[in-house]
Design an enzyme around this catalytic site. Sequence first.
Site, PDB file in Angstrom:
ATOM      1  N   ASP A  97       6.573  58.651  57.817  1.00  0.00           N
ATOM      2  CA  ASP A  97       6.379  57.776  56.723  1.00  0.00           C
ATOM      3  C   ASP A  97       7.609  57.864  55.535  1.00  0.00           C
ATOM      4  O   ASP A  97       7.741  56.413  55.195  1.00  0.00           O
ATOM      5  CB  ASP A  97       5.236  58.634  55.955  1.00  0.00           C
ATOM      6  CG  ASP A  97       3.861  58.823  56.675  1.00  0.00           C
ATOM      7  OD1 ASP A  97       3.676  58.094  57.853  1.00  0.00           O
ATOM      8  OD2 ASP A  97       2.999  59.573  56.520  1.00  0.00           O
ATOM      9  N   HIS A 102     -23.443  50.361  66.376  1.00  0.00           N
ATOM     10  CA  HIS A 102     -22.229  50.949  65.853  1.00  0.00           C
ATOM     11  C   HIS A 102     -21.199  49.730  66.517  1.00  0.00           C
ATOM     12  O   HIS A 102     -20.700  50.349  67.528  1.00  0.00           O
ATOM     13  CB  HIS A 102     -21.599  52.202  65.854  1.00  0.00           C
ATOM     14  CG  HIS A 102     -22.439  52.761  64.755  1.00  0.00           C
ATOM     15  ND1 HIS A 102     -22.075  52.912  63.422  1.00  0.00           N
ATOM     16  CD2 HIS A 102     -23.721  53.399  64.676  1.00  0.00           C
ATOM     17  CE1 HIS A 102     -22.994  53.688  62.684  1.00  0.00           C
ATOM     18  NE2 HIS A 102     -23.893  53.959  63.542  1.00  0.00           N
ATOM     19  N   LYS A 136      -1.554  55.266  59.955  1.00  0.00           N
ATOM     20  CA  LYS A 136      -0.460  55.733  60.598  1.00  0.00           C
ATOM     21  C   LYS A 136       0.211  54.751  61.856  1.00  0.00           C
ATOM     22  O   LYS A 136       1.291  54.599  61.760  1.00  0.00           O
ATOM     23  CB  LYS A 136      -0.830  57.090  61.175  1.00  0.00           C
ATOM     24  CG  LYS A 136       0.365  57.910  61.724  1.00  0.00           C
ATOM     25  CD  LYS A 136       0.848  58.522  60.497  1.00  0.00           C
ATOM     26  CE  LYS A 136       1.896  59.537  60.624  1.00  0.00           C
ATOM     27  NZ  LYS A 136       2.102  60.167  59.358  1.00  0.00           N
ATOM     28  N   GLU A 161     -18.309  49.135  65.908  1.00  0.00           N
ATOM     29  CA  GLU A 161     -16.940  49.567  65.884  1.00  0.00           C
ATOM     30  C   GLU A 161     -16.326  50.905  66.505  1.00  0.00           C
ATOM     31  O   GLU A 161     -15.240  51.044  66.865  1.00  0.00           O
ATOM     32  CB  GLU A 161     -16.763  50.136  64.172  1.00  0.00           C
ATOM     33  CG  GLU A 161     -17.398  51.389  63.982  1.00  0.00           C
ATOM     34  CD  GLU A 161     -18.794  51.315  63.569  1.00  0.00           C
ATOM     35  OE1 GLU A 161     -19.530  50.364  63.984  1.00  0.00           O
ATOM     36  OE2 GLU A 161     -19.497  52.093  62.849  1.00  0.00           O
ATOM     37  N   GLY A 210     -24.565  55.279  57.175  1.00  0.00           N
ATOM     38  CA  GLY A 210     -24.468  56.357  56.224  1.00  0.00           C
ATOM     39  C   GLY A 210     -25.518  57.354  56.725  1.00  0.00           C
ATOM     40  O   GLY A 210     -26.515  56.845  57.721  1.00  0.00           O
ATOM     41  N   CYS A 224     -25.962  49.780  60.741  1.00  0.00           N
ATOM     42  CA  CYS A 224     -26.978  51.102  60.877  1.00  0.00           C
ATOM     43  C   CYS A 224     -27.358  51.259  59.339  1.00  0.00           C
ATOM     44  O   CYS A 224     -28.467  50.377  58.897  1.00  0.00           O
ATOM     45  CB  CYS A 224     -26.045  52.249  61.215  1.00  0.00           C
ATOM     46  SG  CYS A 224     -27.114  53.622  61.676  1.00  0.00           S
ATOM     47  N   TYR A 225     -27.023  51.933  58.574  1.00  0.00           N
ATOM     48  CA  TYR A 225     -27.632  52.460  57.254  1.00  0.00           C
ATOM     49  C   TYR A 225     -27.426  50.905  56.492  1.00  0.00           C
ATOM     50  O   TYR A 225     -28.185  50.501  55.731  1.00  0.00           O
ATOM     51  CB  TYR A 225     -26.993  53.527  56.619  1.00  0.00           C
ATOM     52  CG  TYR A 225     -27.635  53.461  55.156  1.00  0.00           C
ATOM     53  CD1 TYR A 225     -28.541  54.250  54.773  1.00  0.00           C
ATOM     54  CD2 TYR A 225     -26.813  52.860  54.065  1.00  0.00           C
ATOM     55  CE1 TYR A 225     -29.127  54.180  53.563  1.00  0.00           C
ATOM     56  CE2 TYR A 225     -27.278  52.933  52.741  1.00  0.00           C
ATOM     57  CZ  TYR A 225     -28.259  53.635  52.591  1.00  0.00           C
ATOM     58  OH  TYR A 225     -28.870  53.610  51.315  1.00  0.00           O
TER      59      TYR A 225
END
Length: 513
Positions: free
Chosen positions: A230, A172, A369, A174, A55, A82-83
Amino acid sequence: MSHELVLVLDFGGQYNQLIARRVREHKIYCEVKSYMTPIEEIRAMNPKGIIFTGGPNSVYMDSSPRMDKEIFELGVPILGICYGAHFMVYGLGGIVGAANESAAAEFGRTECIFDTNSPIFSGLKEESIVWMSHNDYIEKLPEGFRAVGHSSKCPYGAIENREKKFYATQFHPEVNHTEQGFEMLGNFLYKVCGCKGDWTMEEYSQTAIREIREKVGSGKALLALSGGVDSSVACKLLAKAIGSQLTCIFVDHGLMRKNEGNEVEAAFADSGVNFVRVNAGERFLGKLAGIEEPEQKRKIIGEEFIRVFEDEAKKIGKVDFLVQGTIYPDVIESGAGDAAVIKSHHNVGGLPDYVDFKEIIEPLRLLFKDEVRALGTTLGLDEKLVWRQPFPGPGLAIRIIGDITPEKVATLQEADAIFREEIAAAGLDRDINQYFAVLTNMRSVGVMGDGRTYDYTLALRGVSTSDFMTADFSRIPYDVLEKVSVRIVNEVKNINRIVYDITSKPPATIEWE
Ligand code: XMP
């Protein structure tokens, strides 16, 4: 659905969705919720693990996001990023240092050394590159914690309290730039949280089909099919679940790409549902005759679409359920704030509020998606529809600059089809995120077969983008562009000049209107 669940608690970082994606890539179902979610709700979700996101704030700011410290008493493993790491340290009685008090800030590629005895680094290389992006830093650990990773500036690059199953990384894991990040998350999920990995599209489709059947019973459902990924996947799923109890209405406004209306029909006509194709091309072109202004075109098409849909829905009478192809990013990105209206997007999958129904079914609302595409493949949906690039609701109307005539639509359909064919032949169709032709309103002089021509200029556009909010023009090789150009001017009447659009977004938009 009773899947293993990992909860991502959002503290306002920019990679929140990415964390959820990574967890799902590990075949574990994951949801993103605000840090403000009440603790009772979190407990009721019974998560196998919790991840605190990064954040932009400092934990000591009055306005910084903080949550009830009871979160640390749920007995659920937590990974703070992190945050999220700072919040964990701060919440458990450690100290977070402000960046202006030290030179500990780090941004970008950073070498980090890990203790591979820690479950989250088990089986990994002891040294690798991580992605840092922080001002504040962990200064003093809370009781029960120890360092399990460090960089040259950051003695607490990763920390653990193994007994409580609390882990935190300053970097991070990710993002792709963190070399072993995916494996680290996998270790947290499998080795720390004890997940088994039960989130697959086969499993999802079976569960969804069962649940839809239970919900719908012997009732009737209605779906507005646009031919987009979709709504097509939603249609296929519902077709398997309730067959003829579903009616799909496909409004063909005559502004689809070449053959597209027929492709959509072919994919669904024999699927057991009541498939209604409304060929409303003349009706739409009649309303659009002489209209040049882009926003006016969009409004006319949006309104006419509703009228046509309404006429058809009336014939069916009361339905119990309305099916919508809402997907997960639509759910978590709701409420876009006060952003200026650049173009009034018309989405044919939108909610027609005049249709008489009891309840909404959104069978894709948990999926990203790429998961929707994977589900489409699992369900046997035509590859062309599974991999369909985004196509705007108003169709070719906003790719014909100036007034629209049936002849111009036909010209653009032919030219666009050649462009798409050649891009696919060059093997570029899955690399370029969106590519299409635009019929400009400009004519210029040319020479063909010793004669003068005065014909239209066609523009080609190809962009690379991940979110369609910003985009860069694609560097399509010249020999591919040359082939496209030669074919179009030779095979399509009324075009004698081809240009390639080399603007990015911003300042341009992806579509020309
Ligand atoms: P722009 O032109 O705004 O386009 O940069 C961004 C993305 O949105 C698509 N687009 C639309 N999609 N209804 C839609 O469903 C619309 O009215 C519409 N207008 C633009 C565009 O194709 C691109 O992918």
